[in-house]
Design a protein around this motif. Structure first.
Motif, PDB file in Angstrom:
ATOM      1  N   LEU A 115     -60.500  54.834  47.785  1.00  0.00           N
ATOM      2  CA  LEU A 115     -61.361  55.800  46.954  1.00  0.00           C
ATOM      3  C   LEU A 115     -63.094  55.258  46.960  1.00  0.00           C
ATOM      4  CD1 LEU A 115     -58.698  54.249  44.088  1.00  0.00           C
ATOM      5  CD2 LEU A 115     -59.221  56.470  45.331  1.00  0.00           C
ATOM      6  N   SER A 116     -63.759  56.046  45.974  1.00  0.00           N
ATOM      7  CA  SER A 116     -65.168  56.510  45.957  1.00  0.00           C
ATOM      8  C   SER A 116     -65.597  56.231  45.162  1.00  0.00           C
ATOM      9  CB  SER A 116     -65.851  56.607  47.411  1.00  0.00           C
ATOM     10  OG  SER A 116     -67.167  56.763  47.529  1.00  0.00           O
ATOM     11  N   CYS A 117     -66.432  55.676  44.134  1.00  0.00           N
ATOM     12  CA  CYS A 117     -67.101  55.620  42.828  1.00  0.00           C
ATOM     13  C   CYS A 117     -68.728  55.939  43.136  1.00  0.00           C
ATOM     14  CB  CYS A 117     -66.977  54.260  42.080  1.00  0.00           C
ATOM     15  SG  CYS A 117     -67.583  54.426  40.441  1.00  0.00           S
ATOM     16  N   ALA A 118     -69.767  56.789  42.417  1.00  0.00           N
ATOM     17  CA  ALA A 118     -70.743  57.067  42.591  1.00  0.00           C
ATOM     18  C   ALA A 118     -71.484  57.126  41.194  1.00  0.00           C
ATOM     19  CB  ALA A 118     -71.160  58.034  43.219  1.00  0.00           C
ATOM     20  N   ALA A 119     -72.361  56.219  40.830  1.00  0.00           N
ATOM     21  CA  ALA A 119     -72.782  55.799  39.704  1.00  0.00           C
ATOM     22  C   ALA A 119     -74.163  56.559  40.324  1.00  0.00           C
ATOM     23  CB  ALA A 119     -73.459  54.094  39.829  1.00  0.00           C
ATOM     24  N   SER A 120     -74.560  57.532  39.030  1.00  0.00           N
ATOM     25  CA  SER A 120     -75.760  57.437  38.283  1.00  0.00           C
ATOM     26  C   SER A 120     -76.676  58.113  37.513  1.00  0.00           C
ATOM     27  CB  SER A 120     -75.765  59.200  39.354  1.00  0.00           C
ATOM     28  OG  SER A 120     -74.719  60.199  38.005  1.00  0.00           O
ATOM     29  N   GLY A 121     -77.736  57.947  37.565  1.00  0.00           N
ATOM     30  CA  GLY A 121     -78.410  57.967  35.582  1.00  0.00           C
ATOM     31  C   GLY A 121     -79.192  57.824  35.636  1.00  0.00           C
ATOM     32  N   SER A 122     -80.130  57.093  34.500  1.00  0.00           N
ATOM     33  CA  SER A 122     -81.485  56.685  34.329  1.00  0.00           C
ATOM     34  C   SER A 122     -81.141  55.642  33.673  1.00  0.00           C
ATOM     35  CB  SER A 122     -82.857  57.995  33.634  1.00  0.00           C
ATOM     36  OG  SER A 122     -81.555  58.447  32.305  1.00  0.00           O
ATOM     37  N   ARG A 147     -53.994  43.387  50.552  1.00  0.00           N
ATOM     38  CA  ARG A 147     -53.848  45.571  51.379  1.00  0.00           C
ATOM     39  C   ARG A 147     -55.102  45.628  50.561  1.00  0.00           C
ATOM     40  NH1 ARG A 147     -50.119  47.978  48.371  1.00  0.00           N
ATOM     41  NH2 ARG A 147     -50.338  46.240  46.255  1.00  0.00           N
ATOM     42  N   PHE A 148     -55.721  45.338  50.078  1.00  0.00           N
ATOM     43  CA  PHE A 148     -57.337  46.215  49.536  1.00  0.00           C
ATOM     44  C   PHE A 148     -58.405  45.517  49.836  1.00  0.00           C
ATOM     45  CE2 PHE A 148     -55.049  49.037  45.366  1.00  0.00           C
ATOM     46  CZ  PHE A 148     -53.725  49.115  46.911  1.00  0.00           C
ATOM     47  N   THR A 149     -60.050  46.304  49.948  1.00  0.00           N
ATOM     48  CA  THR A 149     -60.741  45.800  50.337  1.00  0.00           C
ATOM     49  C   THR A 149     -61.555  46.514  49.611  1.00  0.00           C
ATOM     50  OG1 THR A 149     -60.125  45.134  52.595  1.00  0.00           O
ATOM     51  CG2 THR A 149     -62.737  45.204  51.781  1.00  0.00           C
ATOM     52  N   ILE A 150     -62.154  45.804  48.512  1.00  0.00           N
ATOM     53  CA  ILE A 150     -63.568  46.209  47.748  1.00  0.00           C
ATOM     54  C   ILE A 150     -64.509  46.272  48.457  1.00  0.00           C
ATOM     55  CG2 ILE A 150     -64.078  44.099  46.415  1.00  0.00           C
ATOM     56  CD1 ILE A 150     -64.174  46.343  44.233  1.00  0.00           C
ATOM     57  N   SER A 151     -65.828  47.276  48.424  1.00  0.00           N
ATOM     58  CA  SER A 151     -66.845  47.097  49.228  1.00  0.00           C
ATOM     59  C   SER A 151     -67.960  47.833  48.104  1.00  0.00           C
ATOM     60  CB  SER A 151     -67.666  47.684  50.238  1.00  0.00           C
ATOM     61  OG  SER A 151     -66.875  48.814  49.886  1.00  0.00           O
ATOM     62  N   ASP A 183     -77.951  49.390  46.898  1.00  0.00           N
ATOM     63  CA  ASP A 183     -79.038  50.314  47.067  1.00  0.00           C
ATOM     64  C   ASP A 183     -78.136  51.645  46.879  1.00  0.00           C
ATOM     65  OD1 ASP A 183     -80.298  48.509  49.490  1.00  0.00           O
ATOM     66  OD2 ASP A 183     -80.918  48.128  47.638  1.00  0.00           O
ATOM     67  N   LYS A 184     -77.468  52.162  46.811  1.00  0.00           N
ATOM     68  CA  LYS A 184     -76.906  52.963  46.497  1.00  0.00           C
ATOM     69  C   LYS A 184     -76.403  53.678  45.139  1.00  0.00           C
ATOM     70  CE  LYS A 184     -77.261  54.873  51.447  1.00  0.00           C
ATOM     71  NZ  LYS A 184     -76.844  55.231  52.670  1.00  0.00           N
ATOM     72  N   ASN A 185     -75.659  52.456  45.025  1.00  0.00           N
ATOM     73  CA  ASN A 185     -74.677  52.589  43.795  1.00  0.00           C
ATOM     74  C   ASN A 185     -72.979  52.815  44.154  1.00  0.00           C
ATOM     75  OD1 ASN A 185     -75.934  50.701  41.252  1.00  0.00           O
ATOM     76  ND2 ASN A 185     -77.602  52.285  41.163  1.00  0.00           N
ATOM     77  N   ILE A 186     -72.971  52.560  44.850  1.00  0.00           N
ATOM     78  CA  ILE A 186     -71.861  52.883  45.207  1.00  0.00           C
ATOM     79  C   ILE A 186     -70.498  51.668  45.493  1.00  0.00           C
ATOM     80  CG2 ILE A 186     -70.620  54.115  47.743  1.00  0.00           C
ATOM     81  CD1 ILE A 186     -72.840  55.823  48.193  1.00  0.00           C
ATOM     82  N   LEU A 187     -69.467  52.152  44.847  1.00  0.00           N
ATOM     83  CA  LEU A 187     -68.571  51.067  45.253  1.00  0.00           C
ATOM     84  C   LEU A 187     -66.667  51.746  45.756  1.00  0.00           C
ATOM     85  CD1 LEU A 187     -67.220  48.150  43.903  1.00  0.00           C
ATOM     86  CD2 LEU A 187     -66.298  49.505  42.318  1.00  0.00           C
ATOM     87  N   ASP A 188     -66.253  51.033  46.586  1.00  0.00           N
ATOM     88  CA  ASP A 188     -65.203  51.397  47.450  1.00  0.00           C
ATOM     89  C   ASP A 188     -64.452  50.743  47.261  1.00  0.00           C
ATOM     90  OD1 ASP A 188     -67.516  53.199  49.956  1.00  0.00           O
ATOM     91  OD2 ASP A 188     -66.940  53.773  48.282  1.00  0.00           O
ATOM     92  N   LEU A 189     -63.282  51.252  47.480  1.00  0.00           N
ATOM     93  CA  LEU A 189     -61.755  50.570  47.480  1.00  0.00           C
ATOM     94  C   LEU A 189     -60.805  51.514  48.575  1.00  0.00           C
ATOM     95  CD1 LEU A 189     -60.072  48.697  45.664  1.00  0.00           C
ATOM     96  CD2 LEU A 189     -59.065  50.148  45.206  1.00  0.00           C
ATOM     97  N   VAL A 224     -53.367  56.417  37.615  1.00  0.00           N
ATOM     98  CA  VAL A 224     -55.023  56.473  37.353  1.00  0.00           C
ATOM     99  C   VAL A 224     -55.531  55.614  38.000  1.00  0.00           C
ATOM    100  CG1 VAL A 224     -56.244  58.010  36.381  1.00  0.00           C
ATOM    101  CG2 VAL A 224     -53.748  58.156  35.806  1.00  0.00           C
ATOM    102  N   TYR A 225     -56.352  55.709  38.869  1.00  0.00           N
ATOM    103  CA  TYR A 225     -57.663  54.461  39.389  1.00  0.00           C
ATOM    104  C   TYR A 225     -58.867  55.173  38.340  1.00  0.00           C
ATOM    105  CZ  TYR A 225     -54.419  52.363  42.816  1.00  0.00           C
ATOM    106  OH  TYR A 225     -53.422  51.902  42.929  1.00  0.00           O
ATOM    107  N   TYR A 226     -59.634  54.166  38.035  1.00  0.00           N
ATOM    108  CA  TYR A 226     -60.391  54.029  36.953  1.00  0.00           C
ATOM    109  C   TYR A 226     -61.715  53.208  37.435  1.00  0.00           C
ATOM    110  CZ  TYR A 226     -58.069  56.163  33.011  1.00  0.00           C
ATOM    111  OH  TYR A 226     -57.240  57.598  32.949  1.00  0.00           O
ATOM    112  N   CYS A 227     -62.988  53.703  37.975  1.00  0.00           N
ATOM    113  CA  CYS A 227     -63.973  53.023  38.355  1.00  0.00           C
ATOM    114  C   CYS A 227     -64.716  52.204  37.131  1.00  0.00           C
ATOM    115  CB  CYS A 227     -64.847  53.148  38.900  1.00  0.00           C
ATOM    116  SG  CYS A 227     -66.818  53.111  39.490  1.00  0.00           S
TER     117      CYS A 227
END
Length: 119
Positions: free
Chosen positions: A20-27, A66-70, A74-80, A92-95
């Motif tokens: 799974l990947s989560c990308a954060a964006s905004g101002s 079993r799971f690894t979070i990273s 700098d890019k505001n990305i969270l992976d699982l 349902v998985y939520y970031c």
């Protein structure tokens, strides 16, 4: 304001892997702890794993080993990375990303991505 967008869910067999990947964006935002939560119908949303600014990580007992979070701060990305998937990982998985705004902590959520593990 920050927006979180998840990707990478889907259907997998038991024993398989998904990422799974989560990308954060905004101002003008600053994310403190980020994490992955999951929820199944009729149950409370539960924390699966989190990654703090000081790089401290947390894992629920059910996913340890079993799971690894990273996180790329700098890019505001969270992976699982989810390995050795089990049917009970179906949810349902939520970031989640926590910001501090107006003197209080604010939890920001993505829209969720479905993970289904078949036996």
């Amino acid at each position: 304001q920050v927006q979180l967008v998840e990707s990478g869910g889907g259907l997998e067999q038991a024993g398989g892997s998904l990422r799974l990947s989560c990308a954060a964006s905004g101002s003008d935002f600053f994310l403190y702890t980020m994490g992955w939560y999951r929820q199944v119908p009729g149950k409370q949303r539960e924390l699966v794993a989190s990654f703090a600014r000081d790089k401290t990580t947390y894992y629920a007992d059910s996913v340890k080993g079993r799971f690894t979070i990273s996180r790329d701060m700098d890019k505001n990305i969270l992976d699982l990375q989810m390995n050795i998937l089990k049917p009970e990982d179906t949810a349902v998985y939520y970031c989640n990303g926590r910001t501090f705004l107006g003197g209080r902590w604010v939890d920001n959520w993505g829209q969720g991505t479905q993970v289904t593990v078949s036996s």
